[in-house]
Design a protein around this motif. Structure first.
Motif, PDB file in Angstrom:
ATOM      1  N   THR A  20       0.845  -1.210   0.000  1.00 23.39           N
ATOM      2  CA  THR A  20       0.000   0.000   0.000  1.00 23.39           C
ATOM      3  C   THR A  20       0.877   1.255   0.000  1.00 23.39           C
ATOM      4  OG1 THR A  20      -0.217  -0.001   2.422  1.00 23.39           O
ATOM      5  CG2 THR A  20      -1.969  -1.069   1.137  1.00 23.39           C
ATOM      6  N   ARG A  21       2.002   1.209   0.684  1.00 19.52           N
ATOM      7  CA  ARG A  21       2.855   2.391   0.738  1.00 19.52           C
ATOM      8  C   ARG A  21       3.497   2.697  -0.616  1.00 19.52           C
ATOM      9  NH1 ARG A  21       5.722   1.922   6.718  1.00 19.52           N
ATOM     10  NH2 ARG A  21       3.961   2.840   7.848  1.00 19.52           N
ATOM     11  N   VAL A  22       3.852   1.680  -1.349  1.00 13.48           N
ATOM     12  CA  VAL A  22       4.463   1.948  -2.661  1.00 13.48           C
ATOM     13  C   VAL A  22       3.407   2.237  -3.719  1.00 13.48           C
ATOM     14  CG1 VAL A  22       6.580   0.672  -2.180  1.00 13.48           C
ATOM     15  CG2 VAL A  22       4.682  -0.482  -3.321  1.00 13.48           C
ATOM     16  N   GLY A  23       2.136   2.100  -3.365  1.00 18.73           N
ATOM     17  CA  GLY A  23       1.095   2.558  -4.274  1.00 18.73           C
ATOM     18  C   GLY A  23       0.122   1.535  -4.815  1.00 18.73           C
ATOM     19  N   THR A  63       9.713  -9.533   5.004  1.00 17.66           N
ATOM     20  CA  THR A  63      10.978  -9.125   5.612  1.00 17.66           C
ATOM     21  C   THR A  63      11.193  -7.623   5.483  1.00 17.66           C
ATOM     22  OG1 THR A  63      11.941 -11.292   5.141  1.00 17.66           O
ATOM     23  CG2 THR A  63      13.485  -9.483   5.565  1.00 17.66           C
ATOM     24  N   HIS A  64      10.872  -7.085   4.321  1.00 10.40           N
ATOM     25  CA  HIS A  64      11.029  -5.634   4.123  1.00 10.40           C
ATOM     26  C   HIS A  64      10.138  -4.865   5.098  1.00 10.40           C
ATOM     27  CE1 HIS A  64      12.160  -2.023   2.014  1.00 10.40           C
ATOM     28  NE2 HIS A  64      10.892  -1.708   1.818  1.00 10.40           N
ATOM     29  N   GLY A  65       8.917  -5.339   5.265  1.00 14.23           N
ATOM     30  CA  GLY A  65       7.993  -4.667   6.179  1.00 14.23           C
ATOM     31  C   GLY A  65       8.413  -4.780   7.638  1.00 14.23           C
ATOM     32  N   ILE A  68      12.573  -2.730   7.453  1.00 12.89           N
ATOM     33  CA  ILE A  68      12.800  -1.376   6.917  1.00 12.89           C
ATOM     34  C   ILE A  68      11.507  -0.570   6.852  1.00 12.89           C
ATOM     35  CG2 ILE A  68      13.580  -0.043   4.914  1.00 12.89           C
ATOM     36  CD1 ILE A  68      15.601  -2.276   4.360  1.00 12.89           C
ATOM     37  N   CYS A  69      10.490  -1.138   6.239  1.00 14.66           N
ATOM     38  CA  CYS A  69       9.220  -0.418   6.087  1.00 14.66           C
ATOM     39  C   CYS A  69       8.330  -0.726   7.292  1.00 14.66           C
ATOM     40  CB  CYS A  69       8.548  -0.822   4.779  1.00 14.66           C
ATOM     41  SG  CYS A  69       7.176   0.244   4.330  1.00 14.66           S
ATOM     42  N   ARG A  70       8.846  -0.374   8.452  1.00 14.56           N
ATOM     43  CA  ARG A  70       8.150  -0.686   9.699  1.00 14.56           C
ATOM     44  C   ARG A  70       6.903   0.169   9.849  1.00 14.56           C
ATOM     45  NH1 ARG A  70      13.676  -0.500  13.078  1.00 14.56           N
ATOM     46  NH2 ARG A  70      13.153   1.710  12.900  1.00 14.56           N
ATOM     47  N   LEU A  75      12.186   3.134   7.707  1.00 12.29           N
ATOM     48  CA  LEU A  75      13.545   3.636   7.465  1.00 12.29           C
ATOM     49  C   LEU A  75      13.698   3.966   5.980  1.00 12.29           C
ATOM     50  CD1 LEU A  75      15.393   0.986   9.657  1.00 12.29           C
ATOM     51  CD2 LEU A  75      14.699   3.318  10.306  1.00 12.29           C
ATOM     52  N   CYS A  76      13.002   4.999   5.546  1.00 15.83           N
ATOM     53  CA  CYS A  76      12.949   5.330   4.123  1.00 15.83           C
ATOM     54  C   CYS A  76      14.325   5.676   3.561  1.00 15.83           C
ATOM     55  CB  CYS A  76      11.962   6.459   3.878  1.00 15.83           C
ATOM     56  SG  CYS A  76      10.267   6.054   4.369  1.00 15.83           S
ATOM     57  N   SER A  77      15.184   6.263   4.376  1.00 13.02           N
ATOM     58  CA  SER A  77      16.509   6.630   3.869  1.00 13.02           C
ATOM     59  C   SER A  77      17.363   5.402   3.568  1.00 13.02           C
ATOM     60  CB  SER A  77      17.228   7.523   4.881  1.00 13.02           C
ATOM     61  OG  SER A  77      17.378   6.840   6.111  1.00 13.02           O
ATOM     62  N   ASP A  78      17.008   4.250   4.113  1.00 11.93           N
ATOM     63  CA  ASP A  78      17.740   3.008   3.860  1.00 11.93           C
ATOM     64  C   ASP A  78      17.024   2.110   2.853  1.00 11.93           C
ATOM     65  OD1 ASP A  78      19.574   3.786   5.752  1.00 11.93           O
ATOM     66  OD2 ASP A  78      18.610   2.675   7.377  1.00 11.93           O
ATOM     67  N   CYS A  79      15.923   2.576   2.313  1.00 13.21           N
ATOM     68  CA  CYS A  79      15.068   1.710   1.504  1.00 13.21           C
ATOM     69  C   CYS A  79      15.487   1.702   0.032  1.00 13.21           C
ATOM     70  CB  CYS A  79      13.620   2.180   1.634  1.00 13.21           C
ATOM     71  SG  CYS A  79      12.480   1.188   0.669  1.00 13.21           S
ATOM     72  N   PRO A  80      15.640   0.531  -0.552  1.00  8.19           N
ATOM     73  CA  PRO A  80      16.065   0.462  -1.953  1.00  8.19           C
ATOM     74  C   PRO A  80      14.965   0.846  -2.949  1.00  8.19           C
ATOM     75  CG  PRO A  80      15.710  -1.743  -1.090  1.00  8.19           C
ATOM     76  CD  PRO A  80      15.565  -0.782   0.068  1.00  8.19           C
ATOM     77  N   VAL A  81      13.732   0.978  -2.492  1.00 11.99           N
ATOM     78  CA  VAL A  81      12.661   1.342  -3.431  1.00 11.99           C
ATOM     79  C   VAL A  81      12.070   2.724  -3.116  1.00 11.99           C
ATOM     80  CG1 VAL A  81      12.062  -1.058  -3.940  1.00 11.99           C
ATOM     81  CG2 VAL A  81      10.877   0.140  -2.086  1.00 11.99           C
ATOM     82  N   SER A  82      12.805   3.543  -2.390  1.00  3.19           N
ATOM     83  CA  SER A  82      12.276   4.851  -1.987  1.00  3.19           C
ATOM     84  C   SER A  82      11.940   5.728  -3.196  1.00  3.19           C
ATOM     85  CB  SER A  82      13.248   5.557  -1.054  1.00  3.19           C
ATOM     86  OG  SER A  82      14.480   5.777  -1.690  1.00  3.19           O
ATOM     87  N   ALA A  83      12.686   5.591  -4.276  1.00  2.90           N
ATOM     88  CA  ALA A  83      12.443   6.437  -5.458  1.00  2.90           C
ATOM     89  C   ALA A  83      11.087   6.158  -6.095  1.00  2.90           C
ATOM     90  CB  ALA A  83      13.557   6.236  -6.474  1.00  2.90           C
ATOM     91  N   MET A  84      10.546   4.971  -5.881  1.00  4.98           N
ATOM     92  CA  MET A  84       9.257   4.635  -6.488  1.00  4.98           C
ATOM     93  C   MET A  84       8.131   4.572  -5.466  1.00  4.98           C
ATOM     94  SD  MET A  84       9.555   0.520  -7.134  1.00  4.98           S
ATOM     95  CE  MET A  84       7.831   0.172  -6.974  1.00  4.98           C
ATOM     96  N   CYS A  85       8.383   5.050  -4.270  1.00  2.00           N
ATOM     97  CA  CYS A  85       7.416   4.886  -3.196  1.00  2.00           C
ATOM     98  C   CYS A  85       6.509   6.108  -3.049  1.00  2.00           C
ATOM     99  CB  CYS A  85       8.143   4.630  -1.882  1.00  2.00           C
ATOM    100  SG  CYS A  85       7.006   4.422  -0.496  1.00  2.00           S
ATOM    101  N   ALA A  86       5.222   5.882  -3.119  1.00  2.00           N
ATOM    102  CA  ALA A  86       4.248   6.975  -2.984  1.00  2.00           C
ATOM    103  C   ALA A  86       4.250   7.527  -1.561  1.00  2.00           C
ATOM    104  CB  ALA A  86       2.859   6.470  -3.350  1.00  2.00           C
ATOM    105  N   PHE A  87       4.489   6.699  -0.578  1.00  2.22           N
ATOM    106  CA  PHE A  87       4.462   7.113   0.829  1.00  2.22           C
ATOM    107  C   PHE A  87       5.645   8.013   1.160  1.00  2.22           C
ATOM    108  CE2 PHE A  87       5.422   6.460   5.331  1.00  2.22           C
ATOM    109  CZ  PHE A  87       4.169   6.549   5.925  1.00  2.22           C
ATOM    110  N   CYS A  88       6.771   7.721   0.578  1.00  2.00           N
ATOM    111  CA  CYS A  88       8.017   8.423   0.898  1.00  2.00           C
ATOM    112  C   CYS A  88       8.118   9.767   0.207  1.00  2.00           C
ATOM    113  CB  CYS A  88       9.207   7.554   0.513  1.00  2.00           C
ATOM    114  SG  CYS A  88      10.793   8.248   0.967  1.00  2.00           S
ATOM    115  N   SER A  89       7.572   9.917  -0.976  1.00  2.00           N
ATOM    116  CA  SER A  89       7.761  11.151  -1.748  1.00  2.00           C
ATOM    117  C   SER A  89       6.891  12.282  -1.265  1.00  2.00           C
ATOM    118  CB  SER A  89       7.484  10.889  -3.209  1.00  2.00           C
ATOM    119  OG  SER A  89       6.186  10.386  -3.391  1.00  2.00           O
TER     120      SER A  89
HETATM  121  S1  SF4 Z   1      10.434   4.274   1.036  1.00  2.00           S
HETATM  122 FE1  SF4 Z   1       8.345   3.427   1.052  1.00  2.00          FE
HETATM  123  S2  SF4 Z   1       8.630   1.208   0.960  1.00  2.00           S
HETATM  124 FE2  SF4 Z   1      10.572   2.110   1.593  1.00  2.00          FE
HETATM  125  S3  SF4 Z   1      10.551   2.114   3.842  1.00  2.00           S
HETATM  126 FE3  SF4 Z   1       9.771   4.094   3.171  1.00  2.00          FE
HETATM  127  S4  SF4 Z   1       7.557   3.845   3.118  1.00  2.00           S
HETATM  128 FE4  SF4 Z   1       8.456   1.791   3.117  1.00  2.00          FE
END
Ligand code: SF4
Length: 89
Positions: A20-23, A63-65, A68-70, A75-89
């Motif tokens: 849901t966070r990545v969209g 595992t990611h949830g 990292i995606c607790r 921990l968005c700054s450590d997340c390998p998919v932050s560039a495509m994440c709707a929650f993070c942007s």
């Molecule tokens: S960037 Fe998105 S998927 Fe990654 S930890 Fe943050 S909220 Fe979760």
């Protein structure tokens, strides 16, 4: 899931939250079933074929949830998919 008998991508709460966070799908805070269904519908066209790949996707998302995606402190700054994440942007 491991026998290839499940439909869609079986998800527990961590994997569901990540998707849901990545969209994928819609967040329904008061209706887990509706949220689960919306995510299943959203990911269906992109699911890999085969029990092994489905099981791997389930475990990677879980595992990611958990790590990292607790829930409360992702921990968005450590997340390998932050560039495509709707929650993070
Ligand atoms: S960037 Fe998105 S998927 Fe990654 S930890 Fe943050 S909220 Fe979760």
């Amino acid at each position: 899931m491991y026998c290839g008998m499940s439909r869609g991508l079986p998800l527990e709460s961590n994997g569901l939250r990540v998707l849901t966070r990545v969209g994928y799908g819609r967040v329904h805070l008061k209706n887990y079933g509706a949220m689960y269904k919306s995510v299943q519908e959203a990911v269906a066209p992109e699911l890999p074929r085969g029990a092994e790949k489905i099981a791997r996707a389930h475990l990677v998302l879980r595992t990611h949830g958990k790590t990292i995606c607790r829930d409360t402190t992702p921990l968005c700054s450590d997340c390998p998919v932050s560039a495509m994440c709707a929650f993070c942007s």
